[in-house]
Write an enzyme that holds these catalytic residues in place. Structure first.
Site, PDB file in Angstrom:
ATOM      1  N   GLU A  27       0.820  -1.216   0.000  1.00 25.32           N
ATOM      2  CA  GLU A  27       0.000   0.000   0.000  1.00 25.32           C
ATOM      3  C   GLU A  27       0.850   1.260   0.000  1.00 25.32           C
ATOM      4  OE1 GLU A  27      -0.500  -2.608   1.939  1.00 25.32           O
ATOM      5  OE2 GLU A  27      -2.554  -3.308   1.599  1.00 25.32           O
TER       6      GLU A  27
ATOM      7  N   PHE B 221     -12.379  -7.473  12.811  1.00 30.58           N
ATOM      8  CA  PHE B 221     -11.186  -7.936  12.107  1.00 30.58           C
ATOM      9  C   PHE B 221     -10.733  -6.892  11.086  1.00 30.58           C
ATOM     10  CE2 PHE B 221      -9.399 -10.254   8.396  1.00 30.58           C
ATOM     11  CZ  PHE B 221      -8.236 -10.697   9.003  1.00 30.58           C
ATOM     12  N   GLN B 222      -9.465  -6.554  11.104  1.00 29.01           N
ATOM     13  CA  GLN B 222      -8.837  -5.573  10.217  1.00 29.01           C
ATOM     14  C   GLN B 222      -9.494  -4.199  10.315  1.00 29.01           C
ATOM     15  OE1 GLN B 222      -8.276  -7.296   6.226  1.00 29.01           O
ATOM     16  NE2 GLN B 222      -6.294  -8.053   6.923  1.00 29.01           N
TER      17      GLN B 222
ATOM     18  N   LYS C 108     -17.696  -1.248   4.127  1.00 27.62           N
ATOM     19  CA  LYS C 108     -18.075  -2.278   3.164  1.00 27.62           C
ATOM     20  C   LYS C 108     -19.572  -2.228   2.833  1.00 27.62           C
ATOM     21  CE  LYS C 108     -17.926  -7.339   2.552  1.00 27.62           C
ATOM     22  NZ  LYS C 108     -17.129  -7.439   1.345  1.00 27.62           N
TER      23      LYS C 108
ATOM     24  N   MET D  16      24.073   8.764   4.290  1.00 28.22           N
ATOM     25  CA  MET D  16      24.011  10.021   5.029  1.00 28.22           C
ATOM     26  C   MET D  16      24.244   9.782   6.519  1.00 28.22           C
ATOM     27  SD  MET D  16      23.849  13.192   4.398  1.00 28.22           S
ATOM     28  CE  MET D  16      22.931  13.656   2.938  1.00 28.22           C
TER      29      MET D  16
END
Length: 569
Positions: free
Chosen positions: A48, A110-111, A160, A479
């Protein structure tokens, strides 16, 4: 219509032709509708964060709003780094996140993650759609907010059950947001005051930031600077806003900027800032920053003005329009005043040239058979004639790219300036290639940064994108090791690491892998990379002891630089 179909129709109404994302359980209705959708191209990413950086690269290269679509919970949290990156760099972006059913929100489903709460501080605005009837209005508002005023990311959270519900599609033709009305025109009194200050100065300097590019105001900047022959310095994000080959260009400034630019901003008597943030990487110690100057600052975002450095003449407005206003006032000015100004600033130009001669940007040629990273990037610039769209990651290679790849056009240098996100470069380059299929796109990366999103290389292979990755490989977080050399007595704590075989890794993804280890092979390696029609990863083994100069120590005054021959503490 089903909510998922309404969503896709909204994207088409907003002119979206491509979106980057990854499906999940709560977004499956949307992905099912995408299966039969014409006119919208979905690019499946492998992470993502990669999806959002691709959308950023697309937006930065094209000027359009970038779009990402991710699922709930970990999908949304993985996207947060990209969203925060877009916020810091003012990138127009709309990120759609899936969410659990409305009746399950807050129940530790969930999630489930509190996407609104998590993204509140790194977005211009965020929405949770609770009713399918609100879909068109919210999507319309999200794109409007993302692209207007100071551009930035907007998150739209889609439960959803909302994507599955039915409603009549009603597209709002206009957007009305109470309390959100970006200012376009600058206040004419302040415009005149600014012009008077410039024409009355003896040591003026234009300080151009990324806001000039976001506002597509480069032509206005060029016209104004050259009309008055004012020296122009740019920030990292402003590279390309004024061409590096232009007659008024003196170089980039800041922590690793050119010596002459840092001296000029410290000694000028009129600092005309066009769309910068006065970032600490430019100002250094603010108590000692440009103390002799009257400061004029144009910005569409009033909260950016005087945030870090006090401004005497603030002008809130769209940069291109405000400069046009200044130009209109200039047209009314007695030509003798303008000629007197140009004559007066000639010694100033001579002083800047003297500083450049005193400490020019340079590096020592290799004497140990190892490739100097500056040489590699300079050679890339020579071979590509400076015409490529360059995306960088973050670190030493980013600073050398700023110094040695001289950018002549806006939207040709894509980098993570504000957040400094390692892993930005490769997906941003992929997004830029989708936006500009006919342009040469090169990602300049480091071996630390590239490993953070290397999985997206397969997306370039899958879509036959001809992007080129030039890996500045020093076997370390360069760096970090530089700071450890300077300030921690060479104690390389957790900054050096084992490397993969980059050529084999590129081959494993289906790309072409090449390697250069000697300076004399550098140009041939670049030419071979450019000859290949598909994606290429060119592994350039560089001298690991090379440092980026000049360097302003963190928190130091911008005119007190560490130079190559300076004794280092």
């Amino acid at each position: 219509m089903k909510g998922a179909d309404i969503f896709l129709e909204c994207l088409k109404r907003e002119g979206v032709d491509i979106l980057f994302g990854l499906p999940g359980g709560v977004t499956l209705d949307i992905y099912d509708s995408l299966y039969d959708c014409e006119g919208l191209r979905h690019i499946l990413t492998r992470h993502e964060q990669g999806a959002v950086h691709m959308a950023e690269g697309y937006a930065k290269a094209s000027g359009k709003v970038g779009v990402a679509l991710v699922t709930s919970g970990p999908g949304a949290t993985n996207a947060v780094t990209g969203i925060a990156d877009a916020y810091m760099d003012s990138v127009p972006l709309v990120c759609f996140t899936g969410q659990v059913n409305t009746y399950m929100i807050g129940n530790d489903a969930f999630q489930e993650a509190d996407t609104l709460g998590i993204t509140r501080s790194c977005t211009k605005h965020n929405y949770l759609i609770k009713n399918v009837k609100d879909f068109p209005r919210i999507v319309r508002e999200a794109f409007y907010i993302a692209r207007t005023g100071r551009p930035g990311p907007v998150v739209v959270d889609i439960p959803k059950d909302v994507s599955r519900a039915d409603a009549e599609f009603v597209w709002p033709e206009t957007v009305g947001l109470r309390g959100y009305k970006p200012t376009i025109e600058g206040h004419i009194g302040q415009v005149r005051q600014a012009l008077k200050a410039i024409l009355g100065s003896s040591r003026p300097l234009l300080y151009v930031g990324g806001g000039a590019i976001s506002a597509d105001a480069s032509d206005a900047v060029i016209r104004f600077a050259e009309k008055l022959n004012i020296p122009v310095t740019v920030t990292l994000m402003g590279l390309g806003a004024y061409p590096a080959s232009g007659p008024c260009y003196v170089g980039p400034l800041g922590m690793h900027g050119y010596y002459n630019c840092n001296m000029a901003i410290s000694d000028c008597d009129c600092l005309f800032a066009i769309g910068p943030r006065f970032d600490d990487r430019v100002t250094g110690k603010t108590d000692e920053f440009s103390l002799k100057s009257v400061k004029i600052h144009i910005d569409v975002d009033p909260t950016s003005i005087s945030k870090n450095v006090p401004t005497q003449i603030p002008i809130v407005g769209q940069i291109g329009r405000v400069i046009e206003q200044m130009y209109e006032e200039l047209a009314k000015t007695d030509p003798k005043v303008i000629e007197a100004f140009k004559k007066r600033i000639k010694p100033w130009w001579n002083q800047i040239a003297q500083w450049e001669k005193q400490n020019p940007l340079c590096f020592k040629a290799s004497t140990n058979g190892k490739v100097k990273p500056q040489f590699a990037i300079q050679k890339l610039w020579e071979v590509t004639k400076g015409d490529a769209v360059v995306a960088t990651d973050v670190g030493q290679h980013q600073m050398w790219a700023m110094q040695y790849y001289r950018v002549n056009h806006p939207r040709h240098f894509l980098t993570s300036g504000g957040l400094g996100t390692m892993g930005f470069g490769l997906p941003a380059a992929i997004g830029a290639q989708f936006a500009k299929p006919d342009k040469l796109v090169v990602c300049i990366s480091g071996d630390g940064s590239l490993q953070m999103n290397i999985q997206e290389l397969v997306v370039a292979v899958e879509h036959k994108l001809p992007i080129k990755v030039m890996l500045i490989n020093n076997g370390a977080h360069g760096m970090v090791t530089q700071w450890q050399r300077f300030f921690y007595k060479r104690r390389y704590s957790a900054s050096q690491f084992m490397q993969p075989d980059w050529v084999k890794l590129a081959d494993a993804y289906g790309a072409r892998g090449l390697r250069v280890e000697k300076p004399e092979d550098m140009e041939a390696g670049i030419r071979e990379m450019l000859k290949v029609s598909g994606p290429v990863l060119l592994d350039v083994k560089v001298d690991p002891e090379e440092d980026v100069f000049p360097m302003v120590p963190a928190g130091g005054a911008v005119n007190k630089m560490i130079l190559p021959e300076s004794p280092l503490s």
